[in-house]
Design a protein around this motif. Structure first.
Motif, mmCIF file in Angstrom:
data_model
loop_
_atom_site.group_PDB
_atom_site.id
_atom_site.type_symbol
_atom_site.label_atom_id
_atom_site.label_comp_id
_atom_site.label_asym_id
_atom_site.label_seq_id
_atom_site.Cartn_x
_atom_site.Cartn_y
_atom_site.Cartn_z
ATOM 1 N N ILE A 82 0.832 -1.206 0.000
ATOM 2 C CA ILE A 82 0.000 0.000 0.000
ATOM 3 C C ILE A 82 0.863 1.250 0.000
ATOM 4 N N ASN A 83 2.027 1.169 0.613
ATOM 5 C CA ASN A 83 2.874 2.355 0.754
ATOM 6 C C ASN A 83 3.213 2.997 -0.586
ATOM 7 N N LYS A 131 10.266 13.607 4.649
ATOM 8 C CA LYS A 131 10.029 13.508 6.090
ATOM 9 C C LYS A 131 9.644 12.077 6.484
ATOM 10 N N ILE A 132 8.777 11.458 5.675
ATOM 11 C CA ILE A 132 8.351 10.090 5.935
ATOM 12 C C ILE A 132 9.544 9.139 5.924
ATOM 13 N N GLU A 133 10.403 9.303 4.911
ATOM 14 C CA GLU A 133 11.553 8.419 4.788
ATOM 15 C C GLU A 133 12.499 8.558 5.978
ATOM 16 N N LEU A 185 2.582 5.687 9.113
ATOM 17 C CA LEU A 185 3.121 7.003 8.798
ATOM 18 C C LEU A 185 2.725 7.443 7.388
ATOM 19 N N ASN A 186 2.918 6.564 6.414
ATOM 20 C CA ASN A 186 2.559 6.884 5.037
ATOM 21 C C ASN A 186 1.075 7.196 4.891
ATOM 22 N N SER A 187 0.253 6.371 5.517
ATOM 23 C CA SER A 187 -1.192 6.549 5.399
ATOM 24 C C SER A 187 -1.657 7.828 6.071
#
Length: 484
Positions: free
Chosen positions: A337-338, A356-358, A394-396
């Motif tokens: 999903i990411n 930021k997510i990474e 986090l991604n979602s």
């Protein structure tokens, strides 16, 4: 052709490419796994991080910028093309110099020559990235399929031939170079675009402004996708790296066939509707549920049948990879999903969110690895599952901010499919344990639990989530009626 038909047509050809490529690659890997040793695959696993970083630096996210921008012209494509060529020569030179130091780090002298030869793919890929971006931007996925298949077949012939004549790890090196080279030649043959003699500094800086964050993100991703082979190779053994990489490759087979195909199609799709958040939300929700509907039971079935599956496919020398495969299959569910979350953010131009997510994902992963590695190699691999859960949340969350789609609602929408898949996996496990003590052939011990598990799973979906089956039928009907 309407946008819906473009989506279905794009998915059809991309999926056909992914499926055909994976089946051919898988068939090749079966032969190579029987001809080569786990240590040969482990040696290649040690250098993937350096090769991946090199490719990230060469492309620099500039190709993605070409795909997502609506006002690109020949000047944009030419500028990015020449930038990629220049960077590729620089990166190759740096890797050539660094190769002996990398070999010394692993105490493996052969790595020097392997890295220097394999890194030629940097320059080859620099000639193909813009051509590939041009085809993707124009959703010419049928052409990409026609290019990919011959390249893989040729590389397989080279790899198997060399392995048969005892070239060892060099079989894998020259197979990869062959695939890159033939793929690039075909891109130039099938695609009419040619670079003009122009380099526009302003356009370069525009694409770099979007792409530099993706460069950093890509480097982070390259390091941490390959952190397990690096850590296993340095802390444990190269043979264990081979077991890990083979299990990871087998796990990726269904993930790439479904998730990878859709991910490739969704970036240009999401870019076309980037200004309509409601349409984006609906497209995202449909795609993620459909992908989980297909991928989740496959990964769970592979996990519970890991031992007999590896024994049947690769022979007894690879059964030691089963514990890795069991863990990696569970860890591979949510990351499918990411990719769609990231494509939503790319389409919205939110590369700052992606960076930021990474960073947050990688900080979490490092902390997990540093804490768990002392408890052994399997505890180390379990951190991949923990990090996949954290990464999904986090991604979602950030994707939901752009779509007005709360994290709680996203979790609730995927939970039924996950629960039904796990329940079906329990049935498969129970049947296999019952059959394992019998004298029936190994193939039947695999097929019978899978067949019953599929029937059970489809029955549950039909009862509780019938809309997913109707959605899948609509996609297939749309493709065969309008998409060809």
């Amino acid at each position: 052709m309407s946008l819906k038909q473009q989506i279905i047509s794009g998915f059809f050809w991309t999926y056909l490419q992914q499926f055909s490529s994976q089946i051919i690659n898988f068939s090749i890997s079966l032969v190579l796994a029987r001809l080569l040793l786990p240590e040969d695959f482990g040696t290649m696993g040690l250098i993937y991080i350096f090769i991946t970083i090199g490719h990230v630096l060469i492309d620099g996210g500039l190709s993605l910028s070409l795909i997502r921008n609506l006002d690109t012209d020949d000047e944009d494509f030419s500028t990015v093309f020449y930038a990629n060529i220049g960077v590729s020569v620089l990166v190759y030179s740096l890797v050539f110099i660094a190769a002996p130091f990398i070999a010394d780090f692993y105490k493996l002298e052969i790595l020097t020559n392997i890295i220097r030869v394999f890194a030629v793919t940097f320059i080859i890929s620099a000639f193909s990235s813009v051509q590939s971006a041009f085809l993707s931007k124009n959703m010419q996925f049928k052409t990409q399929m026609m290019i990919a298949i011959p390249s893989i077949i040729a590389s397989g012939i080279v790899g198997i031939t060399l392995a048969f004549f005892n070239f060892g790890v060099w079989s894998l090196v020259w197979a990869s170079i062959t695939q890159n080279g033939i793929g690039t030649l075909q891109l130039w043959f099938y695609n009419n675009w040619r670079p003009k003699r122009v380099f526009n500094k302003i356009k370069f800086l525009k694409h770099l402004h979007f792409g530099y964050k993706l460069i950093i993100t890509g480097i982070f991703d390259a390091v941490f996708v390959n952190i397990y082979p690096i850590f296993i190779g340095k802390t444990f053994s190269i043979k264990q790296v081979g077991f890990y990489t083979q299990a990871e490759g087998l796990k990726q087979l269904p993930v790439s066939n479904v998730g990878g195909a859709l991910s490739k199609v969704t970036l240009p799709l999401f870019s076309k509707i980037q200004n309509d958040s409601q349409k984006l939300k609906e497209a995202y929700d449909r795609i993620t549920q459909l992908v989980l509907f297909v991928i989740t039971p496959i990964l769970i079935f592979m996990s519970v049948l890991a031992n007999p599956l590896l024994l049947f496919l690769y022979s007894a020398k690879w059964v030691a990879a089963a514990p890795y495969l069991k863990i990696l299959c569970f860890a591979g569910i949510l990351p499918t999903i990411n990719g769609y979350n990231i494509n939503i953010l790319n389409a919205k131009g939110k590369s700052n969110y992606i960076l930021k997510i990474e960073i947050l994902n990688k900080i979490f992963l490092v902390l997990m690895i540093l804490f768990f590695y002392r408890y052994g190699i399997y505890a180390l691999v379990w951190t991949k599952l923990l990090s996949s859960i954290f990464s999904y949340l986090l991604n979602s969350y950030y994707c939901g901010k752009e779509l007005n789609y709360s994290l709680f609602d996203q979790i609730m929408n995927i939970t039924p499919v996950l629960l039904l898949s796990f329940l079906s996996g329990f049935v498969v496990q129970t049947i296999y344990v019952t059959l394992n003590s019998s004298q029936i052939p190994l193939l039947l011990k695999l097929l019978i639990p899978c067949f019953i598990g599929i029937i059970f799973y489809c029955s549950l979906i039909f009862i509780f989530k019938r809309k997913l089956i109707e959605e899948l039928k609509w996609i297939l009907n749309t493709k065969f009626q309008h998409g060809k």
